[in-house]
Design a protein around this motif. Structure first.
Motif: not given
Length: 869
Positions: A424-439
């Motif tokens: 879960l922690n690893q996935r959260q880091k991945e989401l944080e990295t991809g946040y600009p694209a997600w937004e």
């Protein structure tokens, strides 16, 4: 020295010192005080001091009064500490004796005797008293008051000889019959109870449940003493025995599942309750039963069970309200432990000596605080919550180790939890990295009216706010929304929550226990019971008026527990068998079960009480042995029918001219109904259950009120001993039938008769559910055997009261059934509303079930159903 009114000096906390004479003295017959003796002459106590005491002190400090804690019936009493914490005199030192200060004082608020109590001492009398004290306060006719009967060790007297041929099954009958024959005119035993009534009586007494109709029918065919004894033995071996008799002990132990007071939070104590049930079923010798509960933690190599047993004295209430003084709370708990111990084991109102010497019994305030010292070596049991003024319960808590299998399961789940958390922690880091694209992608969605409408307005508003204008809270909300929308993150979160729930279910059970602190506390007498006003220092010691503590024992709780159950103790065995006797007969041989002192009632059968006490100790302190003796006696097996002549001769059955007839206890009323209905679960032990009760009863003033989650399946129908016990809101039907809140030790429950009780049995949701169960049982009984409704009603009588019904009773209930059946057949919707689909057995319509419900409700509400007769 005090008169009929207590002087204001008493309330001011001043020393209350004076002197008096022995009870045999008479003011009218006493000689006049002698002339002032010559200096150095030996004071004659009989001529000079005794008359002085009679004249000035007898009314307030004699054997019948102990004002200010001072009773001068001997020199020993003269030298005891009184309520001020000081002795009346110091032998040889009149100038340091408070007595001399009080009799010589010119202050009206201090001088003794007070103005309203009689004539004050003359200068000559004061000089004589002073000289006597300086000479050593000789009391040549020193004598002690005769001991009260309860403080003399019991002795087994030879069984009395009785006239004629009465039924004498054992020693109990010999003593009872002898008493009956001594009456003027002599009284006779009642006839034997009918077999059905006797079997029901002994079943309810020993296991708290009724016999089955089949058991009753078999006994009616063979009501021999041998058949009866065989049935009694089966009851004593039943696991239901411990469940029934634990109820009385839990009242004594003030057992509850909550702390008490306003902030009445729940706590885990049920392991102690289960320990009591198991100990009673094993017939643990009562001396060991006592030692383990008071000091199991101090026994050599104490086992887990022995530590759990000490929960007896962790059942005290605990105040965790805002602003509580932790030390005052702790002291109050010690007071409760001392007072409860005195009531339960010694039949003594020790609490009277908390603030002053006992007015009537031979226990002083010093005795009280010496016993207090045995319990005063425990840590605080509340802890402050952060920087607030509120508290939570703490103190010693025992965690029960998990089984090997459970521990392996827990270890495996812990590994899974750590692995999932890592993912879960690893996935959260991945989401944080991809946040600009997600937004950016989410903003694009907003352009699409269909997809954009799925985005919450709150998130939409934040996204439409420029990045540099967003608050930290808004940024956090966007990150959380991003995680919620991610399928992988959501799946991992769900898996992690499931594992956590499984781990929570494997948390070890806990129970509050007693422990000793490494460094002993200092112990003092508290003046007037005020813990802030400390008097003389004391050490752990037992009352001088009883047998001594063993010299070789370390003076701690273990030594005190052993002292309690020493064979030399004149009280414990008597008090215990008397309490059991009251459960069978409705009142003890000593009616005041909590007070065996001089103000309590004398025993109706003193020789019988002593015989039972010695028999109890001689048979390894066996509870079951005493119980079997009682129920096997002809006295117990008498019919409970009463005639006008018997009512006049023995209105309260103190002479035992008939068998007992008593309303059942609150828990037994429910257990009895559940057994009759066929719903009763025999599942034992475990956390408390939550049977149905009206909504909202647990909502009250206080913080974080716990939720009442009504039990389902078989937990809903388990015995009353397992019902959750919250002190501020006990189970309502139990309260209506006189169950206590268990905020304090309850020696004997009252038995009342109120309209609320009838309304409870008629309308309480739990009892309606039980009546429905009985209706279902009756509606389906004998369906394949061609049984008639009239025969079912006769069977219902056997279920409820054991006996065969009279024709007039069956006629009446048959008429009720037929009337109700016709009504519901004419109004089928009413029947369907009354009886839900799940309560309709196959082959039985709603109308018949509704009619049987009316019959069941009547039978469960019979006075005979809730009475042992």
């Amino acid at each position: 020295m005090y008169g009929s009114q207590v002087p204001r000096a008493l309330y001011a906390g001043l020393s209350l010192i004076s002197a008096l004479t022995l009870s045999a003295w008479s003011a009218s017959a006493a000689p006049a005080p002698a002339d002032k003796p010559a200096a150095g002459a030996k004071i004659d106590f009989e001529k000079s001091i005794r008359p002085l005491f009679v004249k000035h002190c007898q009314d307030c400090h004699g054997p019948d009064a102990r004002e200010g804690g001072l009773r001068l019936t001997s020199r020993k009493n003269l030298l005891l500490r009184n309520d001020s914490g000081e002795p009346a005199i110091i032998s040889g030192k009149s100038d340091q004796s408070v007595l001399m200060h009080r009799v010589a004082s010119k202050d009206d608020s201090e001088q003794m005797p007070p103005a309203d109590a009689g004539e004050r001492l003359t200068a000559q009398e004061i000089a004589t008293l002073k000289q006597w004290i300086d000479q050593g306060a000789d009391w040549p006719t020193e004598s002690e008051e005769p001991k009260h009967w309860a403080y003399v060790p019991p002795v087994k007297q030879p069984l009395p000889k009785v006239k004629g041929t009465p039924r004498v099954n054992n020693a109990i009958d010999a003593f009872v019959v002898k008493k009956l024959q001594q009456q003027k005119p002599a009284l006779q035993q009642a006839q034997l109870a009918e077999p059905a009534r006797l079997l029901r009586r002994v079943s309810l007494d020993l296991i708290g449940l009724p016999p089955t109709p089949e058991q009753v029918a078999a006994f009616e065919k063979d009501p021999s003493p041998a058949a009866y004894e065989k049935y009694v033995d089966s009851l004593l071996k039943s696991p239901r025995y411990g469940e029934k008799w634990a109820r009385q002990w839990l009242d004594l132990a003030r057992y509850a599942d909550s702390n008490g007071f306003q902030a009445d939070q729940l706590r885990e104590m049920w392991l102690y309750r289960d320990w009591v049930i198991n100990a009673l079923n094993r017939d643990m010798p009562f001396n060991q039963f006592t030692i383990q509960q008071i000091a199991g933690d101090l026994m050599p190599d104490a086992s887990l069970d022995q530590k759990i047993a000490t929960g007896f004295h962790r059942c005290t209430t605990c105040n965790v309200e805002a602003g509580v003084d932790p030390e005052e709370n702790r002291v109050n708990q010690i007071f409760d432990r001392v007072n409860t111990t005195g009531l339960v084991w010694l039949g003594t109102t020790f609490e009277c000596a908390q603030c002053h010497n006992h007015k009537y019994d031979p226990f002083t305030q010093q005795d009280y605080y010496q016993i207090f010292a045995f319990f005063n070596n425990t840590p605080l049991e509340v802890k402050q919550v952060g920087k607030s003024v509120t508290f939570d319960v703490t103190g010693p808590k025992l965690m029960v180790p998990l089984s090997k299998t459970a521990q392996q399961q827990k270890d495996q789940l812990t590994k899974e939890r750590l692995a999932l958390q890592k993912q879960l922690n690893q996935r959260q880091k991945e989401l944080e990295t991809g946040y600009p694209a997600w937004e950016e992608a989410t903003l694009a969605l907003l352009e699409n009216s269909e997809e954009g409408s799925k985005v919450p307005d709150k998130i939409r508003k934040i996204l439409n706010t420029k990045t540099d204008k967003r608050t930290a809270k808004q940024t956090k909300a966007l990150n959380a929304y991003q995680r919620e929308q991610d399928p992988d993150f959501a799946a991992l979160t769900e898996q992690l929550n499931e594992v956590r729930q499984q781990l929570n279910a494997l948390e070890p059970d806990t129970s509050l226990v007693m422990v000793e602190m490494d460094k002993p506390r200092m112990n003092n007498i508290f003046k007037r019971g005020n813990f802030l006003d400390k008097g003389a220092q004391v050490k752990p010691q037992t009352p001088e008026s009883l047998h001594p503590l063993q010299a070789e024992d370390t003076p701690n709780r273990l030594a005190f527990a052993k002292w309690l159950v020493a064979p030399e103790n004149p009280l414990v065995a008597r008090v215990t068998v008397n309490r059991w006797w009251s459960q069978f007969f409705g009142q003890g041989i000593v009616a005041t079960q909590e007070d065996f002192g001089s103000q309590g009632d004398p025993p109706t059968h003193p020789a019988l009480l002593d015989w039972l006490a010695v028999e109890f100790m001689e048979h390894n302190w066996s509870m079951k042995h005493v119980h079997k003796l009682i129920v096997m006696s002809a006295t117990y097996q008498q019919s409970s029918k009463i005639t006008p002549a018997l009512l006049e001769a023995d209105p309260y059955n103190k002479l035992l001219t008939r068998g007992p007839r008593l309303r059942l206890s609150a828990e037994t009323i429910r257990d009895n109904a559940l057994a009759i209905s066929g719903l009763l679960s025999t599942k034992m032990g475990g956390p408390p259950i939550y049977p149905p009760q009206p909504q909202g009863l647990w909502r009250h003033v206080g913080r974080n009120a716990p939720k009442y989650n009504t039990s389902t399946e078989e937990d809903r129908f388990r015995r009353g001993v397992y019902v959750i016990w919250r002190r501020s809101a006990p189970y309502p039907s139990f309260t209506n039938f006189d169950a206590p809140d268990r905020g304090a030790c309850t020696i004997n429950r009252s038995r009342t008769n109120t309209p609320l009780q009838a309304l409870t049995l008629l309308n309480d949701p739990a009892y309606i559910e039980i009546a429905t169960g009985l209706a279902r049982r009756l509606a389906t009984h004998g369906m394949n055997d061609g049984m008639t409704d009239r025969e079912r009603i006769a069977y219902a009588f056997r279920l409820c009261v054991a006996r065969q019904p009279q024709d007039v009773e069956v006629d009446h209930l048959t008429k009720v059934f037929e009337q109700e059946l016709k009504h519901f057949e004419d109004h089928p919707q009413a029947a369907q509303k009354l009886i839900s689909a799940k309560d309709r057995p196959e082959g039985v319509g709603a109308s018949r079930m509704a009619a049987w419900l009316y019959v069941a409700n009547i039978l469960l509400n019979l006075d005979e159903t809730i009475t042992k007769g």
